[in-house]
Motif scaffolding. Structure first.
Motif, PDB file in Angstrom:
ATOM      1  N   THR A 464      11.178 -48.895 -47.868  1.00 36.50           N
ATOM      2  CA  THR A 464       9.877 -49.004 -48.538  1.00 36.50           C
ATOM      3  C   THR A 464       9.905 -50.266 -49.389  1.00 36.50           C
ATOM      4  OG1 THR A 464       9.655 -46.595 -48.636  1.00 36.50           O
ATOM      5  CG2 THR A 464       8.252 -47.901 -50.115  1.00 36.50           C
ATOM      6  N   VAL A 465       9.041 -51.243 -49.068  1.00 36.92           N
ATOM      7  CA  VAL A 465       9.054 -52.541 -49.738  1.00 36.92           C
ATOM      8  C   VAL A 465       7.800 -52.670 -50.609  1.00 36.92           C
ATOM      9  CG1 VAL A 465       9.141 -55.041 -49.440  1.00 36.92           C
ATOM     10  CG2 VAL A 465      10.327 -53.544 -47.819  1.00 36.92           C
ATOM     11  N   VAL A 466       8.000 -53.017 -51.884  1.00 39.27           N
ATOM     12  CA  VAL A 466       6.900 -53.074 -52.856  1.00 39.27           C
ATOM     13  C   VAL A 466       6.919 -54.424 -53.551  1.00 39.27           C
ATOM     14  CG1 VAL A 466       5.785 -51.886 -54.776  1.00 39.27           C
ATOM     15  CG2 VAL A 466       7.243 -50.603 -53.216  1.00 39.27           C
ATOM     16  N   ASP A 467       5.729 -55.005 -53.778  1.00 38.99           N
ATOM     17  CA  ASP A 467       5.637 -56.288 -54.481  1.00 38.99           C
ATOM     18  C   ASP A 467       5.605 -56.052 -55.996  1.00 38.99           C
ATOM     19  OD1 ASP A 467       3.157 -55.139 -54.585  1.00 38.99           O
ATOM     20  OD2 ASP A 467       2.051 -56.976 -54.208  1.00 38.99           O
ATOM     21  N   PRO A 468       5.898 -57.075 -56.824  1.00 39.86           N
ATOM     22  CA  PRO A 468       5.975 -56.906 -58.287  1.00 39.86           C
ATOM     23  C   PRO A 468       4.722 -56.318 -58.928  1.00 39.86           C
ATOM     24  CG  PRO A 468       7.008 -58.968 -57.655  1.00 39.86           C
ATOM     25  CD  PRO A 468       6.387 -58.415 -56.415  1.00 39.86           C
ATOM     26  N   PRO A 469       3.492 -56.778 -58.591  1.00 35.11           N
ATOM     27  CA  PRO A 469       2.319 -56.163 -59.235  1.00 35.11           C
ATOM     28  C   PRO A 469       2.209 -54.672 -58.959  1.00 35.11           C
ATOM     29  CG  PRO A 469       1.706 -58.224 -58.159  1.00 35.11           C
ATOM     30  CD  PRO A 469       3.099 -57.911 -57.725  1.00 35.11           C
ATOM     31  N   SER A 470       2.578 -54.247 -57.751  1.00 32.74           N
ATOM     32  CA  SER A 470       2.522 -52.817 -57.426  1.00 32.74           C
ATOM     33  C   SER A 470       3.550 -52.033 -58.232  1.00 32.74           C
ATOM     34  CB  SER A 470       2.765 -52.609 -55.931  1.00 32.74           C
ATOM     35  OG  SER A 470       1.778 -53.253 -55.158  1.00 32.74           O
ATOM     36  N   ILE A 471       4.713 -52.639 -58.470  1.00 31.47           N
ATOM     37  CA  ILE A 471       5.749 -51.971 -59.272  1.00 31.47           C
ATOM     38  C   ILE A 471       5.230 -51.717 -60.687  1.00 31.47           C
ATOM     39  CG2 ILE A 471       8.046 -52.242 -60.278  1.00 31.47           C
ATOM     40  CD1 ILE A 471       8.697 -54.043 -57.830  1.00 31.47           C
ATOM     41  N   ILE A 472       4.651 -52.752 -61.291  1.00 32.52           N
ATOM     42  CA  ILE A 472       4.131 -52.620 -62.657  1.00 32.52           C
ATOM     43  C   ILE A 472       2.983 -51.611 -62.685  1.00 32.52           C
ATOM     44  CG2 ILE A 472       3.043 -53.843 -64.567  1.00 32.52           C
ATOM     45  CD1 ILE A 472       4.467 -56.370 -63.661  1.00 32.52           C
ATOM     46  N   ALA A 473       2.068 -51.703 -61.704  1.00 29.49           N
ATOM     47  CA  ALA A 473       0.916 -50.804 -61.675  1.00 29.49           C
ATOM     48  C   ALA A 473       1.353 -49.350 -61.510  1.00 29.49           C
ATOM     49  CB  ALA A 473      -0.034 -51.208 -60.546  1.00 29.49           C
ATOM     50  N   THR A 474       2.327 -49.111 -60.629  1.00 33.08           N
ATOM     51  CA  THR A 474       2.824 -47.739 -60.428  1.00 33.08           C
ATOM     52  C   THR A 474       3.487 -47.213 -61.688  1.00 33.08           C
ATOM     53  OG1 THR A 474       3.195 -48.217 -58.086  1.00 33.08           O
ATOM     54  CG2 THR A 474       4.331 -46.300 -59.013  1.00 33.08           C
ATOM     55  N   HIS A 475       4.290 -48.058 -62.340  1.00 39.71           N
ATOM     56  CA  HIS A 475       4.957 -47.658 -63.573  1.00 39.71           C
ATOM     57  C   HIS A 475       3.929 -47.337 -64.655  1.00 39.71           C
ATOM     58  CE1 HIS A 475       8.379 -48.625 -66.658  1.00 39.71           C
ATOM     59  NE2 HIS A 475       8.013 -47.365 -66.667  1.00 39.71           N
ATOM     60  N   LEU A 476       2.933 -48.205 -64.796  1.00 37.59           N
ATOM     61  CA  LEU A 476       1.898 -47.994 -65.805  1.00 37.59           C
ATOM     62  C   LEU A 476       1.117 -46.712 -65.531  1.00 37.59           C
ATOM     63  CD1 LEU A 476       0.432 -49.134 -68.291  1.00 37.59           C
ATOM     64  CD2 LEU A 476      -1.020 -50.458 -66.740  1.00 37.59           C
ATOM     65  N   GLN A 478       2.189 -44.037 -63.968  1.00 41.08           N
ATOM     66  CA  GLN A 478       3.049 -42.895 -64.264  1.00 41.08           C
ATOM     67  C   GLN A 478       3.133 -42.636 -65.761  1.00 41.08           C
ATOM     68  OE1 GLN A 478       4.213 -40.837 -62.130  1.00 41.08           O
ATOM     69  NE2 GLN A 478       5.453 -39.591 -63.514  1.00 41.08           N
ATOM     70  N   VAL A 479       3.249 -43.706 -66.550  1.00 43.55           N
ATOM     71  CA  VAL A 479       3.316 -43.551 -68.012  1.00 43.55           C
ATOM     72  C   VAL A 479       2.003 -42.976 -68.550  1.00 43.55           C
ATOM     73  CG1 VAL A 479       3.466 -44.816 -70.193  1.00 43.55           C
ATOM     74  CG2 VAL A 479       5.043 -45.351 -68.335  1.00 43.55           C
ATOM     75  N   ILE A 480       0.880 -43.453 -68.016  1.00 38.29           N
ATOM     76  CA  ILE A 480      -0.420 -42.943 -68.471  1.00 38.29           C
ATOM     77  C   ILE A 480      -0.547 -41.465 -68.136  1.00 38.29           C
ATOM     78  CG2 ILE A 480      -2.906 -43.091 -68.094  1.00 38.29           C
ATOM     79  CD1 ILE A 480      -2.548 -46.102 -67.693  1.00 38.29           C
ATOM     80  N   ARG A 481      -0.117 -41.077 -66.937  1.00 41.51           N
ATOM     81  CA  ARG A 481      -0.171 -39.654 -66.566  1.00 41.51           C
ATOM     82  C   ARG A 481       0.634 -38.803 -67.542  1.00 41.51           C
ATOM     83  NH1 ARG A 481       0.845 -41.054 -60.914  1.00 41.51           N
ATOM     84  NH2 ARG A 481      -1.087 -40.994 -59.736  1.00 41.51           N
ATOM     85  N   GLU A 482       1.808 -39.288 -67.936  1.00 40.90           N
ATOM     86  CA  GLU A 482       2.679 -38.518 -68.821  1.00 40.90           C
ATOM     87  C   GLU A 482       2.093 -38.376 -70.227  1.00 40.90           C
ATOM     88  OE1 GLU A 482       6.410 -40.489 -68.770  1.00 40.90           O
ATOM     89  OE2 GLU A 482       6.913 -39.919 -66.706  1.00 40.90           O
ATOM     90  N   HIS A 483       1.300 -39.368 -70.651  1.00 47.75           N
ATOM     91  CA  HIS A 483       0.805 -39.369 -72.033  1.00 47.75           C
ATOM     92  C   HIS A 483      -0.709 -39.225 -72.129  1.00 47.75           C
ATOM     93  CE1 HIS A 483       4.756 -41.372 -72.254  1.00 47.75           C
ATOM     94  NE2 HIS A 483       4.828 -40.879 -73.469  1.00 47.75           N
ATOM     95  N   ILE A 484      -1.363 -38.868 -71.024  1.00 51.02           N
ATOM     96  CA  ILE A 484      -2.816 -38.820 -71.037  1.00 51.02           C
ATOM     97  C   ILE A 484      -3.349 -37.770 -72.001  1.00 51.02           C
ATOM     98  CG2 ILE A 484      -2.991 -37.177 -69.118  1.00 51.02           C
ATOM     99  CD1 ILE A 484      -5.295 -40.196 -69.795  1.00 51.02           C
TER     100      ILE A 484
END
Length: 680
Positions: A464-476, A478-484
């Motif tokens: 599974t290959v992911v580009d840098p913007p997708s990595i940041i967007a996915t991380h962000l 996930q963090v929003i889901r945890e703290h929504i």
């Protein structure tokens, strides 16, 4: 009568006068007054277009063009009637014919033809083309401008009110330039009509003078040609002014300063240019037969002006630097700036300078667009609006590092390699690929940084290959889901209440504030979001709270009732259809022990278990759920309804991803299989 009504009546009379002149012959003294008004209106429009700071300051210009064109044609008709019937169209027409034309037929005719050529072939044609191209490009640029506004709004650069104002302005500009594209046809048609009317006046006047007034040919042509030329000039000069106004308005580039200031500044604002022009002009006066007095003097004037401009620019630069220093010092001294520092952004994404290209649209970065999609995705998934996500660079971070803050406190971080891709083994790929070992920041899975040249090979191998913007967007995301849940404020809750109140006023009026306060509803919604339950179905949530609020106002108990009402959504989220789901259950004795340890207080209920029992429960939970995780399945525990909330509270600090569901939250058609039991 208000000022607005007087203005409306004035415009109406202006238009009405034009139609009256088409029907009724007016005396020459009234025609003189109306011609003077026409010239004054033309100059007013010209200077207003010159000094308006942006095109929307003249948003009614297309309408003005129509009105002034009709009025000017009506004046042409009236003057034609007087020329043909009496031979005396009044002082204004006669003066223009004799004075402007020099009293000479040939000179007057040539001046008139030159005006027609200038207006028809140069100004009108250019204005028409510019208006057409501007309208096309304005309409083509609308989607890009809308996206830029959305990006600024999502990064917090502008407020909702400012975004609405900008969107309205874009709509107004597109409507204006679209109207201008058609309105310039009025001016072009007016010039053509003026030329035809002049020819009619000349021929008709000559016939009327010889047949009705008994004039000989020379006298008739002398008299009526001068009057015709005067009539043409008195109508074409205002028409030329308005044509020029049209050209100025559609070619206006400056939006922040007056027309004259910008024009002079741009033309004569570079000292080097003044020196070169002065030297060239003076040189021509010295080495050529051109008048040396004129050319040398003019060259010296340009050189002196250049020197003055250089001194002015230097002074302005020093004044600007001093002003900036004073402004900065004043800003520091102002007490309200301390208050500004107290504001905390709900969500912040800070990144090192190496990641800036990903957020810079001019460098092809699409991180801003991804932030917009994150807010949209969360809204669809969980039914709540994510606050503005602030993006900013931070030179204190490592070049490739980024951190995510919630309410000003860092909650997560990550690091990426620009121009690289992250390859992750989904578990079944046996062949290894060379790269830089790392961990995926969202779920801390092992991964490898690979180069662009390795991307296709890694994908063909199954990585599974992911580009840098997708990595940041996915991380962000996930963090929003945890703290929504903690991001949902009382104001956000009120906005949700307002949204559902319009179609369901009876429900909301019954529930808020008679049964529950906004704060109590907020707590219920936060409880749902904390466990990943969508609150999009607000109608069902509010209906359930309205049903049970008369018996209890405890947010935790109300949350359980709401979860049971949402069991269809909960079942579809955690239990796949047409598939048996493996779960872990609670020992009935443990459930009784937990309920026996619940203490009720005025602030709500809490669990009071001794540490040894808690330790045994956590050990059993870890042992049983690990069986599910080893099989690649989500750890789900099924409890009785009365125990669920307390067991979830007991375990949430130890197992963040643990799913706790009660039997009443499971649809009857769901098939479950117990693979273990938690005991203590």
């Amino acid at each position: 009568m208000t000022g607005m009504k007087r203005a409306d009546i004035g415009v109406a009379l202006y238009v009405l006068a034009a139609f009256v002149m088409f029907i009724i012959s007016i005396p020459n003294w009234i025609l003189d007054i109306l011609l003077a008004i026409n010239i004054a209106v033309a100059f007013t429009i010209l200077f207003t277009c010159m000094f308006s700071k942006e095109v929307l300051d003249m948003s009614y210009f297309p309408t003005m063009l129509l009105f002034t064109t009709i009025f000017r044609i009506a004046l042409n008709v009236s003057s034609t009637k007087l020329i043909l019937t009496t031979g005396d169209p009044g002082n204004v027409v006669a003066t223009f014919g004799e004075y402007v034309g020099g009293g000479d037929l040939i000179i007057g005719f040539i001046v008139f033809i030159i005006l027609i050529i200038i207006q028809f072939m140069v100004i009108n044609k250019g204005s028409e083309r510019v208006a057409e191209v501007t309208a096309r490009f304005t309409l083509d640029a609308m989607p890009g401008k809308q996206m830029a506004i959305d990006a600024d709004l999502n990064t917090g650069a502008i407020t909702d009110e400012e975004a609405k104002r900008r969107r309205d302005k874009i709509q107004e500009e597109s409507s204006f330039f679209g109207s201008m594209d058609g309105a310039v046809k009025y001016v072009k048609g007016d010039a053509t009509a003026g030329l035809i009317i002049t020819a009619v006046n000349l021929v008709g006047g000559l016939i009327m003078g010889m047949m009705r007034q008994g004039l000989d040919f020379n006298t008739a042509i002398q008299k009526y040609t001068i009057l015709t030329i005067g009539d043409g000039l008195v109508s074409q000069i205002p028409s030329l002014l308005i044509s020029l106004s049209t050209g100025i308005l559609v070619t206006k580039g400056s939006k922040d300063a007056d027309f004259g200031t910008v024009l002079v500044g741009q033309l004569f604002g570079i000292p080097k240019v003044m020196y070169l022009v002065g030297a060239v002009i003076a040189f021509l006066g010295v080495v050529t037969p051109l008048n040396p007095v004129i050319f040398i003097t003019l060259g010296l004037v340009f050189i002196v002006v250049g020197r003055i401009m250089a001194g002015t620019l230097e002074t302005a630069k020093i004044e600007t630097e001093v002003s900036e220093e004073e402004t900065a010092a004043e800003e520091i001294r102002q007490p309200e700036n301390v208050n500004a520092l107290l504001q905390v952004d709900p969500i912040e994404l800070e990144f090192g300078y190496g990641i800036i290209p990903l957020a810079d649209v001019n460098q092809g970065g699409d991180l801003l667009d991804r932030v917009v999609m994150i807010r949209r995705q969360i809204a669809l998934e969980l039914g709540t609006v994510v606050p503005i996500i602030r993006l900013r660079d931070n030179i204190q971070l490592n070049p490739n590092q980024y951190i995510i803050k919630i309410k000003g406190v860092q909650v997560s971080e990550g690091e990426i390699l620009f121009d690289h891709y992250m390859a992750m083994n989904p578990g079944y790929v046996e062949e290894e690929i060379t790269g830089i070992p790392t961990f995926e920041p969202s779920f801390h899975l092992p991964a490898i940084w690979i180069s662009e040249s390795q991307r296709e090979r890694a994908e063909s191998m199954g990585y599974t290959v992911v580009d840098p913007p997708s990595i940041i967007a996915t991380h962000l995301t996930q963090v929003i889901r945890e703290h929504i849940s903690e991001l949902l404020s009382r104001q956000d809750t009120q906005n949700l209440i307002n949204n559902i109140k319009e179609p369901n006023p009876t429900l909301v009026e019954e529930l808020v504030p008679k049964m529950l306060s906004v704060g109590e509803i907020q707590k219920v919604l936060q409880n749902l979001l904390k466990e990943g339950i969508s609150i999009r179905d607000l109608l069902t949530i509010f209906e359930t709270m309205a049903d049970y609020a008369p018996t209890t106002r405890d947010p935790d108990i109300l949350t359980e009732y709401v979860r049971q009402a949402l069991k269809r959504a909960i079942s579809s989220k955690f239990f796949p259809s047409n598939e048996t789901t493996s779960v872990v259950t609670l020992d009935p004795k443990l459930e009784q022990k937990i309920m026996g340890s619940v203490k009720q207080t005025e602030q709500g209920a809490y669990l009071n278990l001794d540490p040894d029992t808690t330790k045994e429960i956590m050990k059993s939970v870890e042992s049983e759920t690990s069986k599910l995780e080893e099989q690649g399945k989500a750890p789900i525990i099924i409890t009785s309804p009365i125990v669920r909330i307390y067991f979830k509270r007991l375990t949430e600090d130890y197992f963040k991803d643990l799913i706790v569901v009660s039997y009443n939250e499971v649809e009857s058609n769901v098939e479950l299989q117990s693979v273990g039991m938690i005991t203590a």
